[in-house]
Motif scaffolding. Structure first.
Motif, PDB file in Angstrom:
ATOM      1  N   ILE A   1      -3.430   7.864 -14.285  1.00 40.65           N
ATOM      2  CA  ILE A   1      -4.696   7.159 -14.531  1.00 40.65           C
ATOM      3  C   ILE A   1      -5.894   7.912 -13.996  1.00 40.65           C
ATOM      4  N   GLY A   2      -5.656   8.935 -13.165  1.00 41.96           N
ATOM      5  CA  GLY A   2      -6.756   9.774 -12.723  1.00 41.96           C
ATOM      6  C   GLY A   2      -7.523   9.286 -11.518  1.00 41.96           C
ATOM      7  N   HIS A   3      -7.065   8.258 -10.842  1.00 43.11           N
ATOM      8  CA  HIS A   3      -7.725   7.857  -9.608  1.00 43.11           C
ATOM      9  C   HIS A   3      -6.723   7.215  -8.659  1.00 43.11           C
ATOM     10  N   ARG A   4      -7.244   6.678  -7.536  1.00 39.42           N
ATOM     11  CA  ARG A   4      -6.373   6.243  -6.454  1.00 39.42           C
ATOM     12  C   ARG A   4      -5.548   5.012  -6.790  1.00 39.42           C
ATOM     13  N   VAL A   5      -4.387   4.950  -6.179  1.00 42.39           N
ATOM     14  CA  VAL A   5      -3.556   3.755  -6.192  1.00 42.39           C
ATOM     15  C   VAL A   5      -3.116   3.510  -4.747  1.00 42.39           C
ATOM     16  N   SER A   6      -2.517   2.367  -4.500  1.00 42.14           N
ATOM     17  CA  SER A   6      -2.047   2.104  -3.143  1.00 42.14           C
ATOM     18  C   SER A   6      -0.836   1.188  -3.164  1.00 42.14           C
ATOM     19  N   PHE A   7      -0.057   1.263  -2.091  1.00 44.06           N
ATOM     20  CA  PHE A   7       0.961   0.244  -1.837  1.00 44.06           C
ATOM     21  C   PHE A   7       0.988   0.055  -0.319  1.00 44.06           C
ATOM     22  N   ARG A   8       1.545  -1.034   0.128  1.00 44.78           N
ATOM     23  CA  ARG A   8       1.454  -1.383   1.537  1.00 44.78           C
ATOM     24  C   ARG A   8       2.840  -1.646   2.114  1.00 44.78           C
ATOM     25  N   VAL A   9       3.038  -1.195   3.338  1.00 46.12           N
ATOM     26  CA  VAL A   9       4.272  -1.467   4.058  1.00 46.12           C
ATOM     27  C   VAL A   9       3.945  -2.452   5.171  1.00 46.12           C
ATOM     28  N   GLU A  10       4.627  -3.592   5.183  1.00 47.58           N
ATOM     29  CA  GLU A  10       4.387  -4.618   6.190  1.00 47.58           C
ATOM     30  C   GLU A  10       5.633  -4.793   7.044  1.00 47.58           C
ATOM     31  N   VAL A  11       5.441  -4.841   8.351  1.00 41.46           N
ATOM     32  CA  VAL A  11       6.527  -5.085   9.287  1.00 41.46           C
ATOM     33  C   VAL A  11       6.224  -6.374  10.037  1.00 41.46           C
ATOM     34  N   ASP A  12       7.137  -7.331   9.968  1.00 40.66           N
ATOM     35  CA  ASP A  12       6.952  -8.629  10.599  1.00 40.66           C
ATOM     36  C   ASP A  12       8.005  -8.791  11.700  1.00 40.66           C
ATOM     37  N   PRO A  13       7.632  -8.573  12.963  1.00 40.91           N
ATOM     38  CA  PRO A  13       8.622  -8.666  14.035  1.00 40.91           C
ATOM     39  C   PRO A  13       9.190 -10.071  14.190  1.00 40.91           C
ATOM     40  N   ALA A  14       8.377 -11.090  13.874  1.00 40.62           N
ATOM     41  CA  ALA A  14       8.842 -12.464  14.005  1.00 40.62           C
ATOM     42  C   ALA A  14       9.940 -12.766  12.997  1.00 40.62           C
ATOM     43  N   ALA A  15       9.761 -12.268  11.764  1.00 40.07           N
ATOM     44  CA  ALA A  15      10.748 -12.502  10.709  1.00 40.07           C
ATOM     45  C   ALA A  15      11.829 -11.438  10.681  1.00 40.07           C
ATOM     46  N   ASP A  16      11.634 -10.397  11.508  1.00 34.03           N
ATOM     47  CA  ASP A  16      12.612  -9.308  11.573  1.00 34.03           C
ATOM     48  C   ASP A  16      12.845  -8.701  10.189  1.00 34.03           C
ATOM     49  N   ALA A  17      11.733  -8.441   9.468  1.00 41.21           N
ATOM     50  CA  ALA A  17      11.853  -7.923   8.108  1.00 41.21           C
ATOM     51  C   ALA A  17      10.734  -6.938   7.819  1.00 41.21           C
ATOM     52  N   GLN A  18      10.943  -6.129   6.783  1.00 35.63           N
ATOM     53  CA  GLN A  18       9.935  -5.184   6.298  1.00 35.63           C
ATOM     54  C   GLN A  18       9.725  -5.423   4.809  1.00 35.63           C
ATOM     55  N   THR A  19       8.486  -5.259   4.357  1.00 36.56           N
ATOM     56  CA  THR A  19       8.159  -5.484   2.951  1.00 36.56           C
ATOM     57  C   THR A  19       7.327  -4.331   2.419  1.00 36.56           C
ATOM     58  N   ILE A  20       7.674  -3.857   1.230  1.00 32.99           N
ATOM     59  CA  ILE A  20       6.874  -2.862   0.519  1.00 32.99           C
ATOM     60  C   ILE A  20       6.282  -3.543  -0.700  1.00 32.99           C
ATOM     61  N   THR A  21       4.955  -3.528  -0.822  1.00 29.50           N
ATOM     62  CA  THR A  21       4.299  -4.223  -1.922  1.00 29.50           C
ATOM     63  C   THR A  21       4.274  -3.349  -3.168  1.00 29.50           C
ATOM     64  N   PRO A  22       3.977  -3.930  -4.334  1.00 35.80           N
ATOM     65  CA  PRO A  22       3.874  -3.131  -5.562  1.00 35.80           C
ATOM     66  C   PRO A  22       2.724  -2.138  -5.492  1.00 35.80           C
ATOM     67  N   VAL A  23       2.833  -1.060  -6.295  1.00 36.28           N
ATOM     68  CA  VAL A  23       1.740  -0.098  -6.417  1.00 36.28           C
ATOM     69  C   VAL A  23       0.597  -0.752  -7.188  1.00 36.28           C
ATOM     70  N   GLU A  24      -0.616  -0.637  -6.658  1.00 38.21           N
ATOM     71  CA  GLU A  24      -1.775  -1.241  -7.302  1.00 38.21           C
ATOM     72  C   GLU A  24      -2.867  -0.199  -7.484  1.00 38.21           C
ATOM     73  N   GLU A  25      -3.602  -0.313  -8.584  1.00 35.71           N
ATOM     74  CA  GLU A  25      -4.723   0.588  -8.833  1.00 35.71           C
ATOM     75  C   GLU A  25      -5.902   0.203  -7.954  1.00 35.71           C
ATOM     76  N   GLN A  26      -6.696   1.223  -7.595  1.00 36.10           N
ATOM     77  CA  GLN A  26      -7.908   0.983  -6.833  1.00 36.10           C
ATOM     78  C   GLN A  26      -9.101   1.498  -7.636  1.00 36.10           C
ATOM     79  N   PRO A  27     -10.233   0.785  -7.641  1.00 36.34           N
ATOM     80  CA  PRO A  27     -11.433   1.301  -8.292  1.00 36.34           C
ATOM     81  C   PRO A  27     -11.789   2.659  -7.706  1.00 36.34           C
ATOM     82  N   VAL A  28     -12.352   3.529  -8.536  1.00 30.71           N
ATOM     83  CA  VAL A  28     -12.583   4.908  -8.128  1.00 30.71           C
ATOM     84  C   VAL A  28     -13.469   5.029  -6.909  1.00 30.71           C
ATOM     85  N   ASP A  29     -14.510   4.212  -6.813  1.00 32.33           N
ATOM     86  CA  ASP A  29     -15.495   4.380  -5.752  1.00 32.33           C
ATOM     87  C   ASP A  29     -15.328   3.390  -4.613  1.00 32.33           C
TER      88      ASP A  29
END
Length: 225
Positions: A51-79
């Protein structure tokens, strides 16, 4: 009655009705987590190049739930730049970002001002056709024309083969690389391991069309080159 054991994996539905690419796993299952983290990273690379510009995904660590989550890749506006909801980037960061954007604009201006970059009128004369036809070919990906902002679209003269015709692989390259002229330009002027260190342009000039298309497909997939 005993409560059911929590699952190590979970997927959510995206807004388009397709299963989202989130992934949750218990902390001890590091092998699964690392595998999905790498897959998500490769997906982000491929999507960003397409697509020619930035995307992102997020890694979340929840010590209370003892779990890790990787979110979907999402597009970010160019600016835009991702920041915490509680505040804006500080002055030093904003200054650095402004300088980076300025360097990007300067580089674009330098590229389109090069002697190998022709206006639509000059390029049309070279092809023995009209400006209107050249712009139609640009829109369909048959020729490479990059947006020079104030200078308008510019057409690299080196996209012509030894017979003076645009390389026949250009439409396929545009389609493979997300119909982004700048992505096609970067691919053609960059060296690629899949092409034995040659640039995409050098490989085309040597008649290796199939290898060029295969290398472009690798770039679109996010293969390490």
């Amino acid at each position: 009655m005993a409560a059911p054991k929590p699952s190590n994996h979970s997927a959510t539905a995206s807004h388009e009705g397709v299963a989202a690419l989130s992934f949750t796993t218990k902390l001890p299952a590091q092998a699964d987590f690392k595998k999905v983290l790498l897959e998500r990273y490769q997906e982000a690379i491929a999507r960003s190049r397409k697509i020619g510009h930035r995307v992102s995904f997020r890694v979340e660590v929840d010590p209370a739930a003892d779990a890790q989550t990787i979110t979907p890749v999402e597009e970010q506006p160019v600016d835009t730049f991702p920041v915490e909801e509680t505040g804006k980037p500080d002055a030093e960061l904003e200054s650095a970002l402004a300088e980076a954007r300025a360097r990007g604009r300067k580089r674009v201006a330098e590229i389109v001002a090069g002697e190998d970059m022709l206006s639509a009128d000059v390029f049309a004369k070279l092809l023995g056709t009209s400006r209107v036809t050249v712009n139609a070919k640009r829109q369909s990906g048959q020729v490479l024309g990059i947006d020079g902002a104030k200078r308008g679209f510019r057409f690299p003269v080196w996209q012509l083969d030894k017979d003076g015709r645009p390389f026949g692989t250009l439409p396929a390259l545009h389609e493979t690389l997300g119909n982004s002229a700048w992505a096609v330009y970067r691919f053609l002027v960059s060296r690629h391991g899949a092409l034995d260190g040659r640039t995409g342009l050098q490989a085309l000039q040597q008649g290796d069309d199939a290898a060029v298309l295969a290398a472009a497909e690798g770039v679109a997939r996010g293969d390490f080159d």
